[in-house]
Design a protein around this motif. Structure first.
Motif, PDB file in Angstrom:
ATOM      1  N   LYS A   3       5.172  -7.796  -1.952  1.00 21.46           N
ATOM      2  CA  LYS A   3       4.005  -7.065  -2.222  1.00 21.46           C
ATOM      3  C   LYS A   3       2.947  -7.204  -2.166  1.00 21.46           C
ATOM      4  O   LYS A   3       1.770  -7.188  -1.865  1.00 21.46           O
ATOM      5  N   ARG A  48      14.453  -0.638   1.506  1.00 19.26           N
ATOM      6  CA  ARG A  48      13.272  -1.055   0.737  1.00 19.26           C
ATOM      7  C   ARG A  48      12.359  -1.332   1.609  1.00 19.26           C
ATOM      8  O   ARG A  48      10.687  -1.431   0.229  1.00 19.26           O
ATOM      9  N   ALA A  51       9.818   1.818   2.110  1.00 21.83           N
ATOM     10  CA  ALA A  51       9.393   2.536   0.382  1.00 21.83           C
ATOM     11  C   ALA A  51       8.702   1.323   0.311  1.00 21.83           C
ATOM     12  O   ALA A  51       7.198   1.851  -1.060  1.00 21.83           O
ATOM     13  N   ARG A  52       8.319   0.591  -0.067  1.00 20.87           N
ATOM     14  CA  ARG A  52       6.892  -0.929  -0.577  1.00 20.87           C
ATOM     15  C   ARG A  52       5.937  -0.075  -0.158  1.00 20.87           C
ATOM     16  O   ARG A  52       4.081  -0.033  -0.648  1.00 20.87           O
ATOM     17  N   LYS A  54       4.797   2.673   2.118  1.00 20.52           N
ATOM     18  CA  LYS A  54       4.728   3.860   1.361  1.00 20.52           C
ATOM     19  C   LYS A  54       4.230   3.794  -0.243  1.00 20.52           C
ATOM     20  O   LYS A  54       3.214   4.853  -0.187  1.00 20.52           O
ATOM     21  N   THR A  55       4.229   3.579  -0.692  1.00 18.82           N
ATOM     22  CA  THR A  55       4.197   3.355  -2.202  1.00 18.82           C
ATOM     23  C   THR A  55       2.593   2.995  -2.118  1.00 18.82           C
ATOM     24  O   THR A  55       1.547   3.644  -2.698  1.00 18.82           O
ATOM     25  N   GLU A  56       2.413   1.024  -1.264  1.00 20.69           N
ATOM     26  CA  GLU A  56       0.878   0.515  -1.816  1.00 20.69           C
ATOM     27  C   GLU A  56       0.326   2.273  -0.523  1.00 20.69           C
ATOM     28  O   GLU A  56      -0.703   2.319  -1.107  1.00 20.69           O
ATOM     29  N   ARG A  58       0.126   5.418  -0.628  1.00 21.04           N
ATOM     30  CA  ARG A  58       0.100   6.068  -1.593  1.00 21.04           C
ATOM     31  C   ARG A  58      -1.315   5.858  -2.878  1.00 21.04           C
ATOM     32  O   ARG A  58      -1.824   6.751  -3.357  1.00 21.04           O
ATOM     33  N   ARG A  59      -0.563   4.882  -3.587  1.00 20.17           N
ATOM     34  CA  ARG A  59      -1.774   4.154  -4.312  1.00 20.17           C
ATOM     35  C   ARG A  59      -3.649   4.737  -3.600  1.00 20.17           C
ATOM     36  O   ARG A  59      -3.953   4.872  -4.745  1.00 20.17           O
TER      37      ARG A  59
END
Length: 64
Positions: A3, A48, A51-52, A54-56, A58-59
């Motif tokens: 992360k 995974r 996904a990490r 993509k999550t960042e 989006r954040r």
């Protein structure tokens, strides 16, 4: 990828990296369908990581 590594990257670099990761993941899945890969856990790890990223992304989009 961790992360911390993802958070330190620029947004443009993350988008480029995401495209490359998705391309590699798709190729891995296709190869796995034809002949089993040596390490099937890599498929899960790659998914995974995608996904990490993509999550960042989006954040960052929501924090603008």
């Amino acid at each position: 990828m961790k992360k911390e590594e993802i958070r330190e990257m620029e947004t443009a670099d993350l988008r480029d990296r995401l495209q490359q990761m998705e391309k590699d993941y798709l190729q891995l899945c296709i190869n796995h369908a034809a002949t089993p890969v040596d390490n099937p856990a890599k498929i899960t790890a790659d998914r995974r990581d995608i996904a990490r990223v993509k999550t960042e992304l989006r954040r960052r989009e929501l924090n603008k």
